[in-house]
Design a protein around this motif. Structure first.
Motif, PDB file in Angstrom:
ATOM      1  N   TRP A  49      -5.467   1.717  -1.470  1.00 36.12           N
ATOM      2  CA  TRP A  49      -4.295   2.418  -2.020  1.00 36.12           C
ATOM      3  C   TRP A  49      -3.124   1.478  -2.355  1.00 36.12           C
ATOM      4  O   TRP A  49      -1.967   1.749  -2.034  1.00 36.12           O
ATOM      5  CB  TRP A  49      -3.844   3.520  -1.062  1.00 36.12           C
ATOM      6  N   ALA A  89      -0.066   3.983   1.429  1.00 35.35           N
ATOM      7  CA  ALA A  89      -0.596   4.866   2.473  1.00 35.35           C
ATOM      8  C   ALA A  89       0.442   5.283   3.501  1.00 35.35           C
ATOM      9  O   ALA A  89       0.446   6.445   3.948  1.00 35.35           O
ATOM     10  CB  ALA A  89      -1.774   4.184   3.166  1.00 35.35           C
ATOM     11  N   SER A 136       0.834  -1.196   0.000  1.00 36.59           N
ATOM     12  CA  SER A 136       0.000   0.000   0.000  1.00 36.59           C
ATOM     13  C   SER A 136       0.872   1.251   0.000  1.00 36.59           C
ATOM     14  O   SER A 136       1.942   1.280   0.605  1.00 36.59           O
ATOM     15  CB  SER A 136      -0.912   0.020   1.224  1.00 36.59           C
ATOM     16  N   GLU A 147      -3.584   9.173   0.528  1.00 39.35           N
ATOM     17  CA  GLU A 147      -4.929   9.278   1.083  1.00 39.35           C
ATOM     18  C   GLU A 147      -5.505  10.672   0.880  1.00 39.35           C
ATOM     19  O   GLU A 147      -6.728  10.837   0.788  1.00 39.35           O
ATOM     20  CB  GLU A 147      -4.915   8.910   2.567  1.00 39.35           C
ATOM     21  N   SER A 199      -9.060   3.755  -1.546  1.00 38.15           N
ATOM     22  CA  SER A 199      -8.642   2.782  -0.536  1.00 38.15           C
ATOM     23  C   SER A 199      -8.753   1.358  -1.094  1.00 38.15           C
ATOM     24  O   SER A 199      -9.699   1.072  -1.853  1.00 38.15           O
ATOM     25  CB  SER A 199      -9.528   2.936   0.709  1.00 38.15           C
TER      26      SER A 199
END
Length: 289
Positions: free
Chosen positions: A102, A87, A85, A93, A100
């Motif tokens: 991500w 994030a 991810s 984000e 999401s």
């Protein structure tokens, strides 16, 4: 005397990955008798991990080996990032709030290039980007460094082994000089590393993990190194690994991760490991020099 396995069973190979020797790199940062120091995701204790800034920080500290992680975007670009991810280490984000969870594989290279991969670490790194593999190896080459490249979660990216080797070849990293002492490809996935070995036997490969001693003969057929977590290490295990000869005719080596303090560095150096992977390469170098 070193031993070679005669046969490799399917069972012994499942879920395994390997590591290749750093070819006399032990004298690079820690003296003739000390282990090689490898900057984990660049000097990630001092700059945002897997960015060009982290590569440069390692160079400023005099560290010649850097480690990175390679994944693939939705449109097929190889990028340098650890997590599946985006994030944790980017502002994805905020930029793409409705995407999401991500995942790297769900974003194009152009979308990822928009992300800030430095502000999470410190305001002085605001605007740092997620580098492509091409950009990363250019910087490593510019700094006269060496590369321990990890294929991250290769099961998510079919064919990433061949694609990574193609990028490395295009960037001049598969010539004799690089494969002889400046490049190792590693993974937690044994099948992936075995694929790299089959595609380009000259390239050194590494297994990230601690296989049982009874399984080491199988690994020795296609791995040059066994790279375990420092918490799983003992002097007897390192000696057992060293007793086998890898596919390039040298004793298997041991690089251990991720050691960030002086006491642990001195302890694992006492086990006669060949390398130490660390977020704080100056701390480890000074401890084992």
């Amino acid at each position: 005397m070193h031993v070679r396995a005669v046969a490799v069973t399917t069972t012994a190979l499942l879920g395994v990955a390997l590591t290749a020797p750093l070819s006399h790199a032990r004298a690079d940062e820690a003296g003739d008798d000390g282990p090689t120091v490898v900057a984990h995701r660049g000097a990630s204790g001092y700059a945002p991990e897997n960015t060009l800034a982290a590569v440069d920080r390692a160079a400023e500290l005099g560290i010649r080996w850097v480690e990175n992680d390679v994944q693939r975007t939705r449109d097929g670009e190889l990028v340098v990032l650890h997590d599946e991810s985006l994030a944790r280490t980017t502002d994805v984000e905020e930029v793409f709030p409705d995407r999401s969870p991500w995942k790297v594989k769900d974003f194009t290279a152009a979308e990822i290039a928009r992300l800030d991969a430095g502000s999470w670490f410190g305001s002085e790194y605001a605007g740092a980007r997620v580098p492509t593999l091409e950009q990363y190896v250019h910087r490593v080459e510019h700094n006269h460094q060496k590369l321990l490249l990890e294929l991250k979660s290769p099961g998510l990216y079919p064919g990433i082994e061949q694609q990574t080797l193609k990028v490395l070849a295009n960037e001049g990293w598969l010539d004799r000089r690089h494969v002889a002492g400046r490049l190792v490809v590693q993974s937690f996935d044994a099948d992936s590393i075995r694929t790299v070995h089959d595609l380009k036997p000259a390239v050194k490969t590494g297994f990230l993990g601690t296989p049982a001693v009874s399984e080491l003969p199988a690994y020795a057929e296609f791995a040059d190194q066994i790279n375990p977590s420092y918490g799983s290490l003992s002097m007897s295990y390192v000696s057992a690994v060293h007793a086998f000869t890898g596919p390039h005719g040298r004793p298997l080596e041991v690089l251990t991760w991720t050691v960030n303090d002086a006491d642990t560095a001195r302890r694992v150096a006492g086990y006669d490991v060949d390398g130490i992977i660390t977020n704080k390469p100056d701390v480890v170098r000074d401890a084992v020099d």
